[in-house]
Design a protein around this motif. Structure first.
Motif, PDB file in Angstrom:
ATOM      1  N   ALA A  49     -34.305-101.518  29.916  1.00  9.97           N
ATOM      2  CA  ALA A  49     -34.963-101.456  28.025  1.00  9.97           C
ATOM      3  C   ALA A  49     -34.118-102.534  28.106  1.00  9.97           C
ATOM      4  CB  ALA A  49     -34.136-100.020  28.236  1.00  9.97           C
ATOM      5  N   VAL A  50     -35.425-102.994  26.797  1.00 11.31           N
ATOM      6  CA  VAL A  50     -34.958-104.307  26.022  1.00 11.31           C
ATOM      7  C   VAL A  50     -34.439-103.850  24.961  1.00 11.31           C
ATOM      8  CG1 VAL A  50     -35.670-105.471  24.382  1.00 11.31           C
ATOM      9  CG2 VAL A  50     -36.228-105.256  27.053  1.00 11.31           C
ATOM     10  N   VAL A  51     -32.742-103.103  24.330  1.00 14.66           N
ATOM     11  CA  VAL A  51     -31.991-103.052  23.851  1.00 14.66           C
ATOM     12  C   VAL A  51     -31.528-103.689  22.225  1.00 14.66           C
ATOM     13  CG1 VAL A  51     -30.762-100.760  25.031  1.00 14.66           C
ATOM     14  CG2 VAL A  51     -29.767-102.786  24.900  1.00 14.66           C
ATOM     15  N   GLN A  52     -32.085-103.008  21.734  1.00 15.50           N
ATOM     16  CA  GLN A  52     -30.913-103.400  20.128  1.00 15.50           C
ATOM     17  C   GLN A  52     -29.404-103.876  20.466  1.00 15.50           C
ATOM     18  OE1 GLN A  52     -32.131-102.197  16.197  1.00 15.50           O
ATOM     19  NE2 GLN A  52     -32.268 -99.700  18.369  1.00 15.50           N
ATOM     20  N   THR A  53     -29.004-105.233  19.988  1.00 18.26           N
ATOM     21  CA  THR A  53     -27.475-105.860  19.767  1.00 18.26           C
ATOM     22  C   THR A  53     -26.246-104.900  18.423  1.00 18.26           C
ATOM     23  OG1 THR A  53     -27.923-108.176  19.457  1.00 18.26           O
ATOM     24  CG2 THR A  53     -27.508-107.149  21.627  1.00 18.26           C
ATOM     25  N   GLY A  54     -27.289-105.466  17.886  1.00 19.94           N
ATOM     26  CA  GLY A  54     -27.076-105.133  16.548  1.00 19.94           C
ATOM     27  C   GLY A  54     -26.821-103.110  15.180  1.00 19.94           C
ATOM     28  N   ASP A  99     -35.111-115.929  17.768  1.00 26.58           N
ATOM     29  CA  ASP A  99     -34.811-116.228  19.433  1.00 26.58           C
ATOM     30  C   ASP A  99     -34.716-114.789  19.296  1.00 26.58           C
ATOM     31  OD1 ASP A  99     -34.273-115.923  21.988  1.00 26.58           O
ATOM     32  OD2 ASP A  99     -32.601-117.625  21.758  1.00 26.58           O
ATOM     33  N   ALA A 100     -35.437-113.896  19.758  1.00 23.84           N
ATOM     34  CA  ALA A 100     -35.320-112.639  19.948  1.00 23.84           C
ATOM     35  C   ALA A 100     -34.179-111.896  20.347  1.00 23.84           C
ATOM     36  CB  ALA A 100     -36.159-111.740  21.084  1.00 23.84           C
ATOM     37  N   ALA A 101     -33.554-112.859  21.360  1.00 28.99           N
ATOM     38  CA  ALA A 101     -31.538-112.689  22.113  1.00 28.99           C
ATOM     39  C   ALA A 101     -30.977-112.555  20.923  1.00 28.99           C
ATOM     40  CB  ALA A 101     -31.079-113.864  23.092  1.00 28.99           C
ATOM     41  N   ASP A 102     -31.289-112.966  19.441  1.00 25.57           N
ATOM     42  CA  ASP A 102     -30.742-113.125  18.309  1.00 25.57           C
ATOM     43  C   ASP A 102     -30.695-111.141  18.357  1.00 25.57           C
ATOM     44  OD1 ASP A 102     -30.010-116.067  18.406  1.00 25.57           O
ATOM     45  OD2 ASP A 102     -31.389-115.575  16.995  1.00 25.57           O
ATOM     46  N   TYR A 103     -31.402-110.383  18.839  1.00 26.06           N
ATOM     47  CA  TYR A 103     -30.902-109.191  18.061  1.00 26.06           C
ATOM     48  C   TYR A 103     -30.994-108.613  19.074  1.00 26.06           C
ATOM     49  CZ  TYR A 103     -32.401-111.809  14.353  1.00 26.06           C
ATOM     50  OH  TYR A 103     -32.923-113.248  13.084  1.00 26.06           O
ATOM     51  N   LEU A 104     -31.713-108.783  20.275  1.00 24.47           N
ATOM     52  CA  LEU A 104     -31.880-107.854  21.666  1.00 24.47           C
ATOM     53  C   LEU A 104     -31.253-108.554  23.423  1.00 24.47           C
ATOM     54  CD1 LEU A 104     -35.829-107.524  20.961  1.00 24.47           C
ATOM     55  CD2 LEU A 104     -34.499-105.570  20.698  1.00 24.47           C
ATOM     56  N   GLU A 105     -30.800-107.093  24.249  1.00 21.86           N
ATOM     57  CA  GLU A 105     -30.653-108.148  25.701  1.00 21.86           C
ATOM     58  C   GLU A 105     -31.368-106.659  26.259  1.00 21.86           C
ATOM     59  OE1 GLU A 105     -26.784-108.111  25.009  1.00 21.86           O
ATOM     60  OE2 GLU A 105     -26.047-105.712  26.225  1.00 21.86           O
ATOM     61  N   ASN A 106     -32.130-107.356  27.719  1.00 28.00           N
ATOM     62  CA  ASN A 106     -31.643-106.218  28.354  1.00 28.00           C
ATOM     63  C   ASN A 106     -30.572-105.593  28.936  1.00 28.00           C
ATOM     64  OD1 ASN A 106     -34.099-107.722  28.509  1.00 28.00           O
ATOM     65  ND2 ASN A 106     -34.120-108.854  29.437  1.00 28.00           N
ATOM     66  N   ARG A 107     -31.062-104.164  29.305  1.00 27.73           N
ATOM     67  CA  ARG A 107     -30.084-103.658  30.180  1.00 27.73           C
ATOM     68  C   ARG A 107     -31.166-102.303  30.969  1.00 27.73           C
ATOM     69  NH1 ARG A 107     -26.178-101.264  25.500  1.00 27.73           N
ATOM     70  NH2 ARG A 107     -25.792-103.534  25.712  1.00 27.73           N
ATOM     71  N   GLU A 108     -29.826-102.214  31.612  1.00 32.52           N
ATOM     72  CA  GLU A 108     -30.588-100.037  32.165  1.00 32.52           C
ATOM     73  C   GLU A 108     -29.428 -99.193  32.092  1.00 32.52           C
ATOM     74  OE1 GLU A 108     -32.309-100.779  34.862  1.00 32.52           O
ATOM     75  OE2 GLU A 108     -32.649-102.581  35.725  1.00 32.52           O
ATOM     76  N   VAL A 109     -30.544 -98.187  31.307  1.00 38.32           N
ATOM     77  CA  VAL A 109     -29.438 -96.943  30.473  1.00 38.32           C
ATOM     78  C   VAL A 109     -30.263 -96.091  30.993  1.00 38.32           C
ATOM     79  CG1 VAL A 109     -29.713 -98.635  28.508  1.00 38.32           C
ATOM     80  CG2 VAL A 109     -32.095 -97.385  29.138  1.00 38.32           C
ATOM     81  N   ALA A 110     -29.388 -95.358  30.752  1.00 35.94           N
ATOM     82  CA  ALA A 110     -30.032 -93.671  31.353  1.00 35.94           C
ATOM     83  C   ALA A 110     -30.869 -93.047  30.725  1.00 35.94           C
ATOM     84  CB  ALA A 110     -28.728 -92.691  30.935  1.00 35.94           C
ATOM     85  N   PRO A 150     -31.683 -97.031  10.653  1.00 36.52           N
ATOM     86  CA  PRO A 150     -30.932 -97.674  10.780  1.00 36.52           C
ATOM     87  C   PRO A 150     -31.136 -98.050  12.205  1.00 36.52           C
ATOM     88  CG  PRO A 150     -29.674 -95.426  10.682  1.00 36.52           C
ATOM     89  CD  PRO A 150     -30.765 -95.858   9.634  1.00 36.52           C
ATOM     90  N   ARG A 151     -30.460 -99.272  12.957  1.00 33.07           N
ATOM     91  CA  ARG A 151     -30.700 -99.834  14.297  1.00 33.07           C
ATOM     92  C   ARG A 151     -29.081 -98.445  14.160  1.00 33.07           C
ATOM     93  NH1 ARG A 151     -29.199-105.840  13.733  1.00 33.07           N
ATOM     94  NH2 ARG A 151     -27.810-105.285  12.166  1.00 33.07           N
ATOM     95  N   VAL A 152     -29.785 -98.709  15.336  1.00 33.01           N
ATOM     96  CA  VAL A 152     -28.179 -97.816  16.635  1.00 33.01           C
ATOM     97  C   VAL A 152     -27.771 -98.748  17.778  1.00 33.01           C
ATOM     98  CG1 VAL A 152     -28.001 -96.010  18.118  1.00 33.01           C
ATOM     99  CG2 VAL A 152     -29.204 -95.359  15.813  1.00 33.01           C
ATOM    100  N   LYS A 153     -26.726 -99.941  18.124  1.00 32.19           N
ATOM    101  CA  LYS A 153     -26.409-100.645  18.491  1.00 32.19           C
ATOM    102  C   LYS A 153     -26.867 -99.915  20.268  1.00 32.19           C
ATOM    103  CE  LYS A 153     -22.630-104.106  20.698  1.00 32.19           C
ATOM    104  NZ  LYS A 153     -21.540-103.927  19.684  1.00 32.19           N
ATOM    105  N   GLY A 154     -27.580-100.699  21.429  1.00 31.59           N
ATOM    106  CA  GLY A 154     -27.784 -99.991  22.490  1.00 31.59           C
ATOM    107  C   GLY A 154     -28.579 -99.139  22.504  1.00 31.59           C
TER     108      GLY A 154
END
Length: 342
Positions: free
Chosen positions: A10-15, A29-40, A73-77
């Motif tokens: 998934a591409v998840v929110q960092t904020g 730069d999307a990396a300011d707001y997003l990161e790649n992650r393996e999630v359930a 609102p955003r939810v981190k992760g």
């Protein structure tokens, strides 16, 4: 049904929450707001479905959201992304009728930029076989907004004004206006958009950077008397356009593409000319419009895509793993949608 893994990409929110800023949808730069992650992989509860993603679309609202500037609102992760299409691979109690169906959806549980998406069954629309995945992935946010807002315009007269008219939503509204016998007045940033928009149905097209634009607009306003201004830009020029419109005009803001904050220069128009400033949010429309009316609109939207009256212009395709590194550059092409695939 399909074997469902325990973990997904998934591409998840960092904020988290709101940023307290209003800088518009542009990102460097999307990396300011997003990161790649393996999630359930989420599990659907009552009234929910799990959708295996085929394709997700990128809207300006997605950019406002990841920046903390949206109405939710955003939810981190949590995965980002609002809209897409895919196959229902698991259902909660009460949502069994959607099992195995290909649906368009608005994410309401976990975001669309992931291999699997959790959402409410009521936020899904089963897709006709003759609607493509590209059209299905952009089936809700823009098309339903176009239908709802042009309906507002039609209730006030023949002519209406559309800002940012080269956007996917702007083009849909021009075409729909023409088909309904209305007179869309399109505002664009580039002269090369004039003829394409006239072919789509715009009665008049004005370039906002033209030094004489406001004078030209005032003449058109006096002649056609548009009383609804559907505005995705919402800057100071929007306010000047609003002031050039006739009595009883409704300025309907549905987006904030420009970070400039407008100030109201002629408050007397609200008092003596009966003008109004209001907002449009599709979520409210979906929550307040009777189901029968929604189904009528949904059927019309799918018919338009199936027979070619509407189509989704796509500017770029990205895989989920390329979103963080490639989204900012892909968004530089403004005349089509960025589509995301697993």
């Amino acid at each position: 049904m399909t074997q469902i893994p325990e973990i997904m990409f998934a591409v998840v929110q960092t904020g988290d929450g709101y940023s307290g800023q209003a800088t518009g949808p542009a990102i460097s730069d999307a990396a300011d707001y997003l990161e790649n992650r393996e999630v359930a992989v989420p599990t659907p509860g009552p009234g929910q479905v799990l959708v295996k993603l085929r394709m997700a679309s990128v809207n300006p609202s997605d950019m406002h959201f990841i920046k903390g500037e949206y109405g939710q609102p955003r939810v981190k992760g949590h995965p980002a992304g609002f809209e897409g299409c895919g196959d229902v691979v698991a259902t909660g109690k009460g949502a069994e009728s959607l099992a195995g169906q290909r649906v368009a959806f608005v994410a309401a549980g976990s975001g669309a930029w992931a291999e699997y998406v959790l959402t409410q069954a009521q936020m899904c629309i089963p897709l006709r076989p003759d609607v493509s995945d590209e059209d299905g992935a952009a089936q809700i946010v823009n098309p339903l907004s176009a239908m709802a807002m042009v309906d507002i315009a039609r209730s006030e007269g023949e002519a209406f004004v559309i800002s940012a008219a080269t956007s996917q939503l702007g083009k849909l509204m021009c075409t729909l206006g023409r088909d309904l016998g209305l007179k869309p007045i399109a505002l664009v940033r580039r002269a090369d958009a004039i003829e394409p928009l006239k072919e789509l149905g715009a009665t008049e097209v004005l370039v906002t950077s033209d030094p004489g634009m406001l004078e030209k607009f005032a003449k058109i306003s006096a002649e056609l008397k548009p009383r609804v201004f559907l505005d995705a830009v919402s800057n100071q020029q929007s306010e000047e356009i609003f002031c050039a419109l006739p009595n009883r005009t409704r300025w309907v803001s549905y987006g904030k593409l420009d970070a400039e904050l407008p100030s109201l220069s002629r408050m007397g128009q609200l008092v003596f000319m009966g003008k109004k400033i209001e907002g449009f949010w599709l979520t409210n429309w979906m929550m307040t419009t009777p189901p029968a009316d929604q189904m009528r609109v949904v059927s019309e939207v799918q018919a338009r895509f199936a027979d070619g009256r509407w189509k989704t212009d796509v500017s770029a395709h990205l895989t989920l793993r390329d979103v963080v590194s490639g989204l900012a550059n892909a968004l530089k092409k403004t005349d089509g949608k960025v589509m995301i695939t697993p």
